[in-house]
Every structure is written in structure tokens, then in C-alpha cells.
Scaffold this active site. Structure first.
Site, PDB file in Angstrom:
ATOM      1  N   ASP A 108       0.814  -1.219   0.000  1.00 43.29           N
ATOM      2  CA  ASP A 108       0.000   0.000   0.000  1.00 43.29           C
ATOM      3  C   ASP A 108       0.846   1.269   0.000  1.00 43.29           C
ATOM      4  O   ASP A 108       0.335   2.362  -0.244  1.00 43.29           O
ATOM      5  CB  ASP A 108      -0.926   0.016   1.229  1.00 43.29           C
ATOM      6  CG  ASP A 108      -2.023  -1.043   1.116  1.00 43.29           C
ATOM      7  OD1 ASP A 108      -2.262  -1.544   0.009  1.00 43.29           O
ATOM      8  OD2 ASP A 108      -2.631  -1.366   2.155  1.00 43.29           O
TER       9      ASP A 108
ATOM     10  N   ARG B  34      -4.795   6.535  -2.445  1.00 40.90           N
ATOM     11  CA  ARG B  34      -3.345   6.561  -2.214  1.00 40.90           C
ATOM     12  C   ARG B  34      -2.616   7.287  -3.358  1.00 40.90           C
ATOM     13  O   ARG B  34      -1.545   7.851  -3.161  1.00 40.90           O
ATOM     14  CB  ARG B  34      -2.801   5.149  -2.008  1.00 40.90           C
ATOM     15  CG  ARG B  34      -3.428   4.495  -0.773  1.00 40.90           C
ATOM     16  CD  ARG B  34      -2.583   3.445  -0.132  1.00 40.90           C
ATOM     17  NE  ARG B  34      -3.386   2.607   0.753  1.00 40.90           N
ATOM     18  CZ  ARG B  34      -3.694   2.928   2.018  1.00 40.90           C
ATOM     19  NH1 ARG B  34      -3.266   4.049   2.538  1.00 40.90           N
ATOM     20  NH2 ARG B  34      -4.436   2.105   2.748  1.00 40.90           N
TER      21      ARG B  34
HETATM   22  C1  S3P Z   1      -5.426  -5.501   3.285  1.00 37.13           C
HETATM   23  C2  S3P Z   1      -4.598  -6.290   2.546  1.00 37.13           C
HETATM   24  C3  S3P Z   1      -3.876  -5.807   1.344  1.00 37.13           C
HETATM   25  C4  S3P Z   1      -3.884  -4.287   1.241  1.00 37.13           C
HETATM   26  C5  S3P Z   1      -5.223  -3.705   1.559  1.00 37.13           C
HETATM   27  C6  S3P Z   1      -5.667  -4.086   2.952  1.00 37.13           C
HETATM   28  C7  S3P Z   1      -6.074  -6.082   4.482  1.00 37.13           C
HETATM   29  O1  S3P Z   1      -4.508  -6.365   0.212  1.00 37.13           O
HETATM   30  O2  S3P Z   1      -3.478  -3.878  -0.040  1.00 37.13           O
HETATM   31  O3  S3P Z   1      -5.172  -2.288   1.481  1.00 37.13           O
HETATM   32  O4  S3P Z   1      -6.556  -5.318   5.340  1.00 37.13           O
HETATM   33  O5  S3P Z   1      -6.097  -7.322   4.579  1.00 37.13           O
HETATM   34  P1  S3P Z   1      -4.107  -7.825  -0.348  1.00 37.13           P
HETATM   35  O6  S3P Z   1      -4.067  -8.702   0.809  1.00 37.13           O
HETATM   36  O7  S3P Z   1      -5.135  -8.223  -1.335  1.00 37.13           O
HETATM   37  O8  S3P Z   1      -2.770  -7.632  -0.992  1.00 37.13           O
END
Ligand code: S3P
Length: 426
Positions: A313, A386
Site C-alpha cells: 500500500d 493513495r
Molecule cells: C489488506 C490487505 C492488502 C492491502 C489492503 C488491505 C487487508 O490487500 O493492499 O489495502 O486489510 O487485509 P491484499 O491482501 O489483497 O494484498
């Protein structure tokens, strides 16, 4: 809405940011599943968390704000009720993926929808393991939202090796697993954020390079008090700003220091960033502390494949740091960026090209080099929070003339972004 961004001369002082988005989603979900009253303090109040709250209210949960805390009165094991209307996850991938694991196990049918951006994001990645658990899930032809869940009387535990490094997929399986007597396991080769297994007190073991997470009905949440630490992803915008403006120093209080989230600090420190951690404590199983950051001269470094899920992120704002660091900024192994709120590889490359930089786009990343040649740039946010915040920070470092389109999307993770920026800068 087009937002003009003012040039910043110095960053200074102290700031406390709102609660971590990932932990906030999970605190609402687990409290809604548990029986009885839970309290959540420092819950993030943003559009994404509102999506999660509204979904659980439609499922019969009582969630209200009292002073600075949220009181959530959950109905306990299989206590959710059939929603009268479709559930709407808005822009929130975390809401959609995590709630899928819960809805797939219920004794009622439901339909989950989302906004335009979320309706383009992949859902097969969660449907696949849940179907292996016997769930009945109907995706549309593109394997995206809307998703239909219907009652299945043939649910079973599974052992599942994650084919994609995704905490959301892992969490969907774990949240489904708490509804079954038998033990399910999720096997992870590359570590992703671990909030779900921590909050569910899952049994963890390691075999060679693999992490094995076990879950069953024994891990079903109980009502409790949650204190959400501040969001390290939101903090990273101000960390990069402080690193890049001469004479700056900033303290960010009580930030989540969960080791599966602090990759951004490590990468920036390895780039030469002066970042120190103070007052570390552990509250409710999550580490937090104060981050002190000072202006530093940065150099670009190679970004290892293994750290990508840990910084996924933060890559938009990391690339801004990279732009002002010595050498070329280059990132690979980050194909997952194409499946976020926008195709972040495309969004970032588009905006960097607007500045007249040399930009190379790869399937799994991009590189940027050369000098900024254009003024008066109107950056596209692509309705992606973002991207909007990363280019706001970039804008505040250079000229007064930069603007960001569709800026209101920052409310997805940090509605107070602009006032926070103002409060720590001159
Ligand atoms: C998150 C997991 C991430 C992240 C998202 C929040 C979470 O995604 O990019 O902003 O809270 O589990 P991915 O697990 O699909 O990569």
C-alpha cells in the site's frame, strides 16, 4: 473536485493519526460476530470503514458511536440475520474479500455489491478457496462483484496454500474457518499482514519457509475491548514529506508497528532516511510506538521481492521518495498493484509522465528517472486515495501550481488528510 496543493517549506511538530484501516475493519467484523458488547477506540472513521459498518448493520448488528468509542453489540455464533437488501462494500476491497468468508458460511443467502472500481477487482481469488470449503458462490462472468452467496449444507474445513500473497484471501479463509468444528489451515509462502490471525489467536507453526495458520470454531471471537493503533500507511505520506524537505522533523504518535507492516520504514531507512522509533508498547496483541523522522538525503536501492507484500500500500508514496532520491527508482515483482483501487502501475506512470520524466512501465512494476520538466500539472487521482495523497505530497514539495483531480477520494482512508498536512507544515 480539483484540489490545489500549496508548497511546503518545513514540516515540524507532533501528530496523532486515526486508527489503522486494516485493524479497524477487523475490529468491526470480529465484534459483530462475537456475542455481547465490544468497545472499539480509535476506530478509523473513513468511507471504507463506513462500508464495513453498514454491511454488518444490515446483517443485524448494533454498532453505535458513544463519545470517542464505538459500541458493538454482536449476536454470537451464527447470530447474523439475512439482510433485507444487497450488501454494499463501496470502494473497499478489504470489506468485500473478508466479509465473503463470513457470508459463505451463513444459513441464509445474500448478495454483495460494490462501487465501479471495486466491481472491476478480482473476486475469484476468494471464491476459489471458499468453494473448496463447500460454499455456494456465484460470481458474474468477469469473476468480480456482484457476488451471490447461497446456503450450503456441505461445508468442510480445508488445507489451503495461498496461490497469491494476499492477506485478504488468507483472512477470508480464516473467517470462514471459525464457523467450522474441524481445523482449517492456510499455508503462506510469503508473509502478508497478519492482523486476522493475531486477532483470532490462531495457532501458528512454521515448516521450512512456510507459515501454517490453523483455525476452527475454537477461534471464534469473543466480545472485548479493542484499541486501534494509528495507521502506518497514512503515516507514510507524512514520513516521506518530512524526509524530503530540508530542516524538517516530525513525531507521529502511537503508530502501528506490526512487523508485517513496517517494511516501509525499513526500505526508507535503507535509502538513508533518519527514522527512529520511541515508546514502543504492545496493546491488545499489536505493537505500537512513536515514529520520529528527520530530513535526510536519500538514495535509491534495490527493493527485494519478499518485502513487496509488506509495502504494497505504500509503493505510491515510496515512489515519490524514490523520485527525489539519488539514482533511478525501479520496482518489480509488484503485479498486485494492478488490482488495487486503480491499476496503480498505470496510474503512477501516467502522472510521472505528466511531469516530463522518463518512465518505463513493466507488467510487474515501473521505473522513473530524469528531471521534472513541466509545471502547471493537473494530476489524475484515478479515484484512488493513495494516488491522490502521494501526488499531493509530491506537489507540496515542488511548486504551488500543482493540482489533483477527484481529490475527494482521500476520504476512503483519511478524510482529514489536508487538515493534518496543514497542522504540521509551514
Ligand atoms: C489488506 C490487505 C492488502 C492491502 C489492503 C488491505 C487487508 O490487500 O493492499 O489495502 O486489510 O487485509 P491484499 O491482501 O489483497 O494484498
Amino acid at each position: 473536485m480539483i484540489q490545489a496543493i500549496k508548497k511546503v517549506n518545513r514540516v515540524y511538530g507532533e501528530i496523532k493519526l486515526p486508527g489503522d484501516k486494516s485493524i479497524s475493519h477487523r475490529a468491526v467484523m470480529l465484534s459483530s460476530l462475537a456475542e455481547g458488547k465490544s468497545k472499539v477506540s480509535n476506530l478509523l472513521e473513513s468511507a471504507d470503514i463506513k462500508s464495513t459498518i453498514e454491511c454488518f448493520q444490515k446483517l443485524g448488528g448494533s454498532i453505535e458511536k458513544l463519545g470517542n468509542e464505538y459500541l458493538i453489540n454482536g449476536k454470537g455464533y451464527f447470530g447474523l440475520s439475512k439482510p433485507k437488501e444487497k450488501l454494499y462494500a463501496g470502494n473497499s476491497g478489504t470489506t468485500a474479500r473478508l466479509i465473503s468468508g463470513i457470508l459463505a458460511m451463513q444459513k441464509f443467502s445474500s448478495v454483495l455489491t460494490g462501487d465501479q472500481s471495486l466491481s472491476k477487482r478480482p473476486m475469484r481469488r476468494v471464491a476459489e478457496p471458499l468453494r473448496l470449503m463447500g460454499a455456494k458462490i456465484n460470481l458474474n462472468q468477469k469473476e468480480t462483484l456482484p457476488v451471490e452467496f447461497s446456503y450450503s449444507d456441505n461445508l468442510k474445513a480445508i488445507n489451503y496454500e495461498l496461490p497469491v500473497a494476499s492477506a485478504q484471501v488468507k483472512s477470508a479463509v480464516l473467517l470462514a474457518g471459525i464457523h467450522l468444528d474441524d481445523k482449517s489451515t492456510v499455508i503462506e509462502k510469503i508473509q502478508t499482514r497478519d492482523h486476522t490471525e493475531r486477532m483470532l489467536n490462531c495457532e501458528i507453526s512454521f515448516y521450512k519457509e512456510q507459515k501454517i495458520i490453523s483455525v476452527s470454531q475454537e477461534n471464534y471471537p469473543i466480545a472485548k475491548e479493542y484499541v486501534v493503533p494509528s495507521d502506518i500507511s497514512s503515516a507514510s505520506f507524512f514520513i516521506v514529506l518530512t524526509l524530503l524537505i530540508p530542516g524538517s522533523e516530525l513525531m507521529i504518535k502511537d503508530v502501528s508497528l506490526n512487523p508485517t507492516r513496517t517494511g516501509i520504514l525499513k526500505v526508507l531507512q535503507n535509502m538513508g532516511g533518519i527514522i527512529e522509533i520511541e515508546n514502543v508498547k504492545t496493546i491488545a496483541g499489536e505493537e505500537l510506538g512513536d515514529i520520529v523522522v528527520r530530513f535526510s538525503s536519500l538514495k535509491n536501492i534495490e527493493i527485494e521481492k519478499e518485502i513487496i507484500p509488506n509495502i504494497i500500500d505504500e509503493i505510491p508514496i515510496l515512489s515519490v521518495a524514490g523520485l527525489f532520491a539519488d539514482g533511478e527508482f525501479k520496482i518489480n515483482n509488484a503485479e498486485e498493484l494492478r488490482h488495487k483501487e486503480s491499476d496503480r502501475i498505470k496510474s503512477l506512470c501516467h502522472n510521472y509522465r505528466l511531469l516530463g520524466l522518463e518512465v518505463e512501465e513493466f507488467e510487474d512494476g515501473f521505473s522513473i528517472s530524469g528531471d521534472i520538466r513541466n509545471k502547471n500539472v493537473l494530476f489524475e487521482s484515478f479515484h484512488d486515495h493513495r494516488i491522490a495523497m502521494a501526488f499531493s505530497i509530491l506537489s507540496s514539495i515542488i511548486f504551488d501550481e500543482f493540482q489533483i483531480k477527484d481529490f475527494e477520494c482521500v476520504s476512503i482512508s483519511n478524510p482529514q488528510f489536508l487538515s493534518q498536512l496543514k497542522s504540521i507544515t509551514e
